[in-house]
Design a protein around this motif. Sequence first.
Motif, PDB file in Angstrom:
ATOM      1  N   VAL A 128       0.841  -1.208   0.000  1.00 27.96           N
ATOM      2  CA  VAL A 128       0.000   0.000   0.000  1.00 27.96           C
ATOM      3  C   VAL A 128       0.872   1.253   0.000  1.00 27.96           C
ATOM      4  CG1 VAL A 128      -1.679   1.331   1.317  1.00 27.96           C
ATOM      5  CG2 VAL A 128      -1.971  -1.132   1.072  1.00 27.96           C
ATOM      6  N   VAL A 129       1.927   1.258   0.823  1.00 29.53           N
ATOM      7  CA  VAL A 129       2.810   2.425   0.903  1.00 29.53           C
ATOM      8  C   VAL A 129       3.485   2.678  -0.445  1.00 29.53           C
ATOM      9  CG1 VAL A 129       4.938   3.300   1.929  1.00 29.53           C
ATOM     10  CG2 VAL A 129       3.188   2.268   3.387  1.00 29.53           C
ATOM     11  N   LEU A 130       3.984   1.616  -1.085  1.00 33.65           N
ATOM     12  CA  LEU A 130       4.641   1.775  -2.383  1.00 33.65           C
ATOM     13  C   LEU A 130       3.645   2.238  -3.449  1.00 33.65           C
ATOM     14  CD1 LEU A 130       7.003  -1.340  -2.502  1.00 33.65           C
ATOM     15  CD2 LEU A 130       7.619   1.038  -2.062  1.00 33.65           C
ATOM     16  N   ASN A 131       2.434   1.677  -3.407  1.00 30.52           N
ATOM     17  CA  ASN A 131       1.420   2.068  -4.374  1.00 30.52           C
ATOM     18  C   ASN A 131       1.050   3.540  -4.219  1.00 30.52           C
ATOM     19  OD1 ASN A 131      -1.802   2.366  -4.816  1.00 30.52           O
ATOM     20  ND2 ASN A 131      -0.930   0.989  -6.330  1.00 30.52           N
ATOM     21  N   ARG A 132       0.904   3.987  -2.984  1.00 34.10           N
ATOM     22  CA  ARG A 132       0.559   5.384  -2.744  1.00 34.10           C
ATOM     23  C   ARG A 132       1.699   6.309  -3.153  1.00 34.10           C
ATOM     24  NH1 ARG A 132      -2.829   5.523   3.005  1.00 34.10           N
ATOM     25  NH2 ARG A 132      -4.717   4.541   2.156  1.00 34.10           N
ATOM     26  N   ARG A 137       3.577  10.414  -6.864  1.00 33.03           N
ATOM     27  CA  ARG A 137       4.543  10.872  -7.862  1.00 33.03           C
ATOM     28  C   ARG A 137       3.852  11.157  -9.186  1.00 33.03           C
ATOM     29  NH1 ARG A 137       8.011   6.980  -5.492  1.00 33.03           N
ATOM     30  NH2 ARG A 137       7.418   5.452  -7.086  1.00 33.03           N
ATOM     31  N   GLN A 138       2.875  10.319  -9.534  1.00 34.23           N
ATOM     32  CA  GLN A 138       2.116  10.539 -10.763  1.00 34.23           C
ATOM     33  C   GLN A 138       1.331  11.848 -10.685  1.00 34.23           C
ATOM     34  OE1 GLN A 138      -0.665   7.412 -11.634  1.00 34.23           O
ATOM     35  NE2 GLN A 138      -1.165   8.192 -13.656  1.00 34.23           N
ATOM     36  N   LEU A 139       0.733  12.115  -9.534  1.00 32.99           N
ATOM     37  CA  LEU A 139       0.002  13.374  -9.355  1.00 32.99           C
ATOM     38  C   LEU A 139       0.948  14.567  -9.445  1.00 32.99           C
ATOM     39  CD1 LEU A 139      -2.486  12.608  -6.427  1.00 32.99           C
ATOM     40  CD2 LEU A 139      -3.000  12.793  -8.862  1.00 32.99           C
ATOM     41  N   GLU A 140       2.132  14.438  -8.844  1.00 35.62           N
ATOM     42  CA  GLU A 140       3.105  15.525  -8.888  1.00 35.62           C
ATOM     43  C   GLU A 140       3.556  15.797 -10.319  1.00 35.62           C
ATOM     44  OE1 GLU A 140       6.240  14.398  -6.282  1.00 35.62           O
ATOM     45  OE2 GLU A 140       5.223  15.113  -4.467  1.00 35.62           O
ATOM     46  N   LEU A 156      10.945  21.652  -9.499  1.00 31.82           N
ATOM     47  CA  LEU A 156      12.038  20.706  -9.286  1.00 31.82           C
ATOM     48  C   LEU A 156      12.175  20.399  -7.801  1.00 31.82           C
ATOM     49  CD1 LEU A 156      14.760  22.293 -11.611  1.00 31.82           C
ATOM     50  CD2 LEU A 156      13.279  20.350 -12.149  1.00 31.82           C
ATOM     51  N   LYS A 157      12.476  19.134  -7.489  1.00 32.40           N
ATOM     52  CA  LYS A 157      12.757  18.731  -6.119  1.00 32.40           C
ATOM     53  C   LYS A 157      14.268  18.738  -5.930  1.00 32.40           C
ATOM     54  CE  LYS A 157       8.501  17.579  -4.867  1.00 32.40           C
ATOM     55  NZ  LYS A 157       7.784  18.201  -3.737  1.00 32.40           N
ATOM     56  N   CYS A 158      14.746  19.573  -5.027  1.00 34.59           N
ATOM     57  CA  CYS A 158      16.176  19.697  -4.748  1.00 34.59           C
ATOM     58  C   CYS A 158      16.395  19.450  -3.255  1.00 34.59           C
ATOM     59  CB  CYS A 158      16.696  21.061  -5.149  1.00 34.59           C
ATOM     60  SG  CYS A 158      16.489  21.445  -6.898  1.00 34.59           S
ATOM     61  N   GLY A 159      16.761  18.213  -2.907  1.00 35.78           N
ATOM     62  CA  GLY A 159      16.878  17.877  -1.498  1.00 35.78           C
ATOM     63  C   GLY A 159      15.525  17.981  -0.838  1.00 35.78           C
ATOM     64  N   GLY A 160      15.448  18.755   0.236  1.00 35.77           N
ATOM     65  CA  GLY A 160      14.168  18.948   0.911  1.00 35.77           C
ATOM     66  C   GLY A 160      13.407  20.153   0.404  1.00 35.77           C
ATOM     67  N   ALA A 191      18.730  18.513  -9.092  1.00 38.83           N
ATOM     68  CA  ALA A 191      17.315  18.140  -8.955  1.00 38.83           C
ATOM     69  C   ALA A 191      17.138  16.634  -9.032  1.00 38.83           C
ATOM     70  CB  ALA A 191      16.492  18.804 -10.047  1.00 38.83           C
ATOM     71  N   ARG A 192      16.215  16.122  -8.218  1.00 40.18           N
ATOM     72  CA  ARG A 192      15.910  14.692  -8.200  1.00 40.18           C
ATOM     73  C   ARG A 192      14.887  14.411  -9.301  1.00 40.18           C
ATOM     74  NH1 ARG A 192      18.091   9.903  -6.101  1.00 40.18           N
ATOM     75  NH2 ARG A 192      16.442   8.347  -6.046  1.00 40.18           N
ATOM     76  N   THR A 193      15.371  14.186 -10.504  1.00 39.19           N
ATOM     77  CA  THR A 193      14.507  13.879 -11.643  1.00 39.19           C
ATOM     78  C   THR A 193      15.376  13.255 -12.724  1.00 39.19           C
ATOM     79  OG1 THR A 193      12.865  14.818 -13.163  1.00 39.19           O
ATOM     80  CG2 THR A 193      14.815  16.139 -12.732  1.00 39.19           C
TER      81      THR A 193
END
Length: 266
Positions: A128-132, A137-140, A156-160, A191-193
């Motif tokens: 469930v946690v992995l699915n959510r 991530r899909q919504l983001e 962009l996600k850069c660290g926190g 960036a984490r992408t």
Amino acid sequence: VALLVASLFLEATSLILDGGQDLSPFGWWTPFLLEGSSHATLVILFPIIPAVLNRAPLSAETYRWALPVHLAAFLVFSLLHVTTFVAVRALAFASLGEVYVFGMSDPLVWLYELRKDAFTYALFVILVVLNRAAFYRQLERAAATDDAREGGRITLKCGGRTLRLRAEEIDAASAAGNYVEVACGSKRYLARTSLAALEALLIAAGTPHLRIHRSHIVNLNAIREVVPVGTGEATVRLASGLELPASRRHRVRIAEALGEPAASSD
């Protein structure tokens, strides 16, 4: 469901192949009845997991109070699992005039079932946690695409941190393992992408960014010059002083995008 079906056939066929297993009163269907009643009950009880996670999410901030909640939920989950499949088996055996004996009064039997149910409960929580996480991530990604298309903003996600840059600010982007190094003038962001994901956002934003190499994207407006280096390759120099390699495969596209005649690759 797929995991439970696979487990059902593995457990049932193992009982059949065990020479000492009593297959009465249903013959070789007996193991499928025994294991099927257990696995079907697990399918029915599965919604308990997301319901508990809604109230006690597991994270670094919540685990101290969430774990006791999940422990209590697990005990209820196991109790319902055992009593339900025992009742189903007892009714099935009674239909043939037989008596199903489980050993409800034996603590070792409960310990045996609790041990298996602990693994199952933990597995369900992980699924469930992995699915959510994948769903969020899909919504983001969808929200980031809409933001790029409608507002010309790249998220962009850069660290926190979460950065929102104007697409035209981005001079270049380079793959760096599981990250992308984004250059905005003299500033650099990690960036984490993926480069492909960032390229899709830039395309949605409609800015003049172009892939010049499998590992590099540049803003055409930031290019100062393109210098051939032989074998059809080139070095792209930006106004900021940054230099990036351009592969032979992409050099023609660069020339076309800049409105220049394509150089021979001979």
